[in-house]
Motif scaffolding. Sequence first.
Motif, short mmCIF file in Angstrom:
data_model
loop_
_atom_site.label_atom_id
_atom_site.label_comp_id
_atom_site.label_asym_id
_atom_site.label_seq_id
_atom_site.Cartn_x
_atom_site.Cartn_y
_atom_site.Cartn_z
N PRO A 60 -6.63 -21.57 20.46
CA PRO A 60 -6.26 -20.21 20.54
C PRO A 60 -5.15 -19.62 21.48
N HIS A 61 -4.68 -20.38 22.51
CA HIS A 61 -4.04 -19.75 23.53
C HIS A 61 -2.67 -19.42 23.42
N TYR A 62 -2.03 -19.86 22.38
CA TYR A 62 -0.56 -19.61 22.05
C TYR A 62 -0.32 -19.19 20.75
N LYS A 63 0.40 -18.19 20.51
CA LYS A 63 0.90 -17.78 18.99
C LYS A 63 2.24 -17.94 19.02
N PHE A 64 2.75 -17.96 17.58
CA PHE A 64 4.17 -18.07 17.22
C PHE A 64 4.50 -16.38 17.31
N THR A 65 5.88 -16.41 17.71
CA THR A 65 6.76 -15.20 17.70
C THR A 65 7.90 -15.32 16.80
N PRO A 66 8.54 -14.23 16.26
CA PRO A 66 10.06 -14.33 15.70
C PRO A 66 10.98 -14.95 16.70
N ALA A 67 10.72 -15.06 17.99
CA ALA A 67 11.71 -15.35 18.88
C ALA A 67 12.28 -16.65 18.41
N VAL A 68 11.16 -17.61 18.03
CA VAL A 68 11.87 -18.98 17.44
C VAL A 68 11.80 -19.02 15.94
N SER A 69 12.49 -19.48 14.99
CA SER A 69 12.22 -19.30 13.53
C SER A 69 13.01 -20.46 13.14
N PHE A 70 12.72 -20.71 11.78
CA PHE A 70 13.52 -21.87 11.00
C PHE A 70 14.41 -21.41 10.17
N PHE A 71 15.68 -21.59 10.28
CA PHE A 71 16.89 -21.22 9.46
C PHE A 71 16.85 -22.33 8.22
N VAL A 72 16.63 -21.55 7.04
CA VAL A 72 16.84 -22.65 5.91
C VAL A 72 18.17 -22.19 5.07
N PRO A 73 19.34 -22.86 4.92
CA PRO A 73 20.29 -22.38 4.20
C PRO A 73 19.90 -22.99 2.68
N CYS A 74 20.28 -21.71 1.71
CA CYS A 74 20.08 -21.99 0.27
C CYS A 74 21.65 -22.03 -0.42
N GLU A 75 21.44 -22.77 -1.41
CA GLU A 75 22.80 -22.60 -2.35
C GLU A 75 22.55 -21.76 -3.33
N SER A 76 21.38 -21.42 -3.75
CA SER A 76 21.38 -20.36 -4.96
C SER A 76 20.26 -19.52 -4.81
N GLN A 77 20.39 -18.38 -5.72
CA GLN A 77 19.32 -17.38 -5.48
C GLN A 77 18.09 -17.96 -6.14
N ALA A 78 17.92 -18.88 -7.00
CA ALA A 78 16.76 -19.51 -7.37
C ALA A 78 16.17 -20.43 -6.46
N GLU A 79 16.76 -21.01 -5.50
CA GLU A 79 16.49 -21.82 -4.18
C GLU A 79 15.73 -20.68 -3.13
N ILE A 80 16.27 -19.58 -2.91
CA ILE A 80 16.07 -18.54 -2.29
C ILE A 80 14.62 -17.90 -2.52
N ASP A 81 14.41 -17.72 -4.03
CA ASP A 81 13.29 -17.27 -4.51
C ASP A 81 12.29 -17.95 -4.32
N ASP A 82 12.25 -19.16 -4.86
CA ASP A 82 11.32 -20.27 -4.92
C ASP A 82 10.79 -20.29 -3.35
#
Length: 151
Positions: A60-82
């Motif tokens: 329990p010592h550390y938590k994630f923050t938005p300071a680090v995120s994973f960027f996922v490029p998507c080709e289509s709206q269907a991929e974004i939605d999924d």
Amino acid sequence: MRKITPCLWFDGNAEQAVEFYLSVFPEGRVVDTMPGPGGKALTVTFHLLGQDFIALNGGPHYKFTPAVSFFVPCESQAEIDDLWDKLLEGGSEQRCGWLTDKFGLSWQIVPTALGSLLQSQDAGGSSRAMQAMLKMKKLDIAELKRASDGG
């Protein structure tokens, strides 16, 4: 060749997190598991979208923050939605294509077209696309293009 492998610190639920990510990105796989105390894994190395990750049952010592995120490029709206719908399960929506999943990890689910819309030769179109994006949570490609075109 050396490469960087992100190590993600979880509070005793690393195996559950890896199972979740493998369900979201089905082409992923577990690469290795290092046993830890009490029958739980100490680490699980897994592979998603060409990238290895290590999930660590660190406590329990550390938590994630938005300071680090994973960027996922998507080709289509269907991929974004999924991806958005799957990763959002138990998590929370943020602005501009960002979300936080149920483990607290931040993701950016972004259309590949976004860069060209925001950096267009048409400064007005770029500005309108930016203003539209700032009002969105999940990004909508059609709406971003409409804004860019002035519609």
